[in-house]
Scaffold this motif. Structure first.
Motif, PDB file in Angstrom:
ATOM      1  N   SER A  89      -5.149  -0.337  -4.337  1.00  0.00           N
ATOM      2  CA  SER A  89      -4.622   0.746  -3.936  1.00  0.00           C
ATOM      3  C   SER A  89      -4.621   1.652  -5.117  1.00  0.00           C
ATOM      4  O   SER A  89      -4.755   2.720  -5.001  1.00  0.00           O
ATOM      5  CB  SER A  89      -3.099   0.642  -3.249  1.00  0.00           C
ATOM      6  OG  SER A  89      -3.293   0.004  -2.086  1.00  0.00           O
ATOM      7  N   THR A 148      -7.861   3.002  -6.499  1.00  0.00           N
ATOM      8  CA  THR A 148      -8.307   3.989  -5.128  1.00  0.00           C
ATOM      9  C   THR A 148      -7.697   5.120  -5.549  1.00  0.00           C
ATOM     10  O   THR A 148      -8.314   6.289  -5.559  1.00  0.00           O
ATOM     11  CB  THR A 148      -7.846   3.521  -3.635  1.00  0.00           C
ATOM     12  OG1 THR A 148      -8.477   2.203  -3.588  1.00  0.00           O
ATOM     13  CG2 THR A 148      -8.355   4.500  -2.861  1.00  0.00           C
ATOM     14  N   GLN A 164       2.100   2.147  -3.478  1.00  0.00           N
ATOM     15  CA  GLN A 164       1.198   2.491  -4.435  1.00  0.00           C
ATOM     16  C   GLN A 164       0.801   4.034  -4.018  1.00  0.00           C
ATOM     17  O   GLN A 164       0.560   4.827  -4.532  1.00  0.00           O
ATOM     18  CB  GLN A 164      -0.162   1.842  -4.454  1.00  0.00           C
ATOM     19  CG  GLN A 164       0.277   0.575  -5.369  1.00  0.00           C
ATOM     20  CD  GLN A 164       0.530   0.817  -6.766  1.00  0.00           C
ATOM     21  OE1 GLN A 164       0.147   1.674  -7.411  1.00  0.00           O
ATOM     22  NE2 GLN A 164       1.397  -0.085  -7.167  1.00  0.00           N
ATOM     23  N   LEU A 165       0.858   4.293  -2.564  1.00  0.00           N
ATOM     24  CA  LEU A 165       0.249   5.337  -1.959  1.00  0.00           C
ATOM     25  C   LEU A 165       1.380   6.493  -1.693  1.00  0.00           C
ATOM     26  O   LEU A 165       1.006   7.639  -1.004  1.00  0.00           O
ATOM     27  CB  LEU A 165      -0.654   5.246  -0.619  1.00  0.00           C
ATOM     28  CG  LEU A 165      -1.905   4.562  -0.789  1.00  0.00           C
ATOM     29  CD1 LEU A 165      -2.559   3.978   0.433  1.00  0.00           C
ATOM     30  CD2 LEU A 165      -2.851   4.729  -1.866  1.00  0.00           C
ATOM     31  N   MET A 175       0.705  -1.194   0.042  1.00  0.00           N
ATOM     32  CA  MET A 175       0.038   0.022  -0.100  1.00  0.00           C
ATOM     33  C   MET A 175       1.107   1.327   0.015  1.00  0.00           C
ATOM     34  O   MET A 175       0.646   2.452  -0.756  1.00  0.00           O
ATOM     35  CB  MET A 175      -0.962   0.022   1.089  1.00  0.00           C
ATOM     36  CG  MET A 175      -1.966  -0.958   1.197  1.00  0.00           C
ATOM     37  SD  MET A 175      -3.190  -1.038   2.440  1.00  0.00           S
ATOM     38  CE  MET A 175      -3.807   0.447   2.479  1.00  0.00           C
ATOM     39  N   SER A 233      -1.933  -4.043  -4.081  1.00  0.00           N
ATOM     40  CA  SER A 233      -1.459  -3.160  -5.046  1.00  0.00           C
ATOM     41  C   SER A 233      -2.264  -2.493  -5.903  1.00  0.00           C
ATOM     42  O   SER A 233      -2.625  -1.492  -6.155  1.00  0.00           O
ATOM     43  CB  SER A 233      -0.204  -3.623  -5.906  1.00  0.00           C
ATOM     44  OG  SER A 233       0.299  -2.993  -6.705  1.00  0.00           O
TER      45      SER A 233
END
Length: 199
Positions: free
Chosen positions: A187, A190, A57-58, A54, A184
């Motif tokens: 995320s 999102t 990706q974030l 996470m 992944s």
């Protein structure tokens, strides 16, 4: 194959590790993803994989790619050359990940990578805010953008995906990869859905 790959006596040590793991499994069947969630023996490994995936990706790398065209335009790069420079940023990330040196240890690379990414994000934010004041500030934006990508490639981008193979034994690895891949993509989805509203 190991002997050919290593071209030295180093393959013996790796072969012994493989044989030890094989004996430890003792015919254990591959686990399903939901079995990992209820197995207390791999709880911290699973939490580590989920948080690292996470975080990757974030981390803001996707936002950086979203803004590259704008940053390059502000730096005075001609419109016809921007796609090639943007392609160069992706190549730069791959090069950084491939040349990632693990002498300092995975923990140091991950923590250091995220700290450097935070630093370059701050520099990028200030340079984008004040780029109208001085003619040289857009070049600071471009430099911080490349430095951010390099920091990502050296730490989170280069290491996160290899952790699964190192944290899980063979019977749990496929399920752990499925969980990591699913997290992944969730995320990433999102970010894709929320980022336009944030902008």
């Amino acid at each position: 194959a190991l002997k050919r790959f290593h071209r030295s006596s180093e393959y013996q040590r790796e072969m012994e590790d493989i044989q030890r793991e094989c004996f430890a499994l003792d015919g254990e069947k591959p686990k399903k993803p939901w079995q990992l969630f209820i197995d207390r023996g791999v709880r911290w490994q699973l939490i580590t994989v989920i948080v690292m995936t996470m975080g990757q990706q974030l981390s803001g790398i996707n936002a950086i790619y979203f803004y590259t065209t704008y940053i390059f335009e502000q730096a005075g790069i001609s419109a016809e050359k921007i796609p090639y420079v943007t392609l160069g940023t992706g190549g730069f990330e791959c090069l950084a990940a491939l040349t990632c040196v693990n002498y300092v240890g995975r923990r140091s690379l991950i923590i250091g990578g995220y700290l450097l990414m935070a630093l370059w994000s701050t520099v990028l934010t200030f340079s984008l805010t004040y780029q109208e004041l001085y003619s040289w500030v857009p070049y600071v934006s471009v430099t911080s953008l490349f430095a951010f990508i390099l920091s990502f490639g050296l730490g989170p981008g280069g290491i996160t995906n290899t952790l699964i193979a190192e944290l899980f034994i063979q019977s749990s690895r496929p399920a752990a990869y499925m969980i990591g891949g699913t997290i992944s993509w969730i995320s990433f989805f999102t970010i894709g859905m929320l980022f336009p509203f944030i902008v």
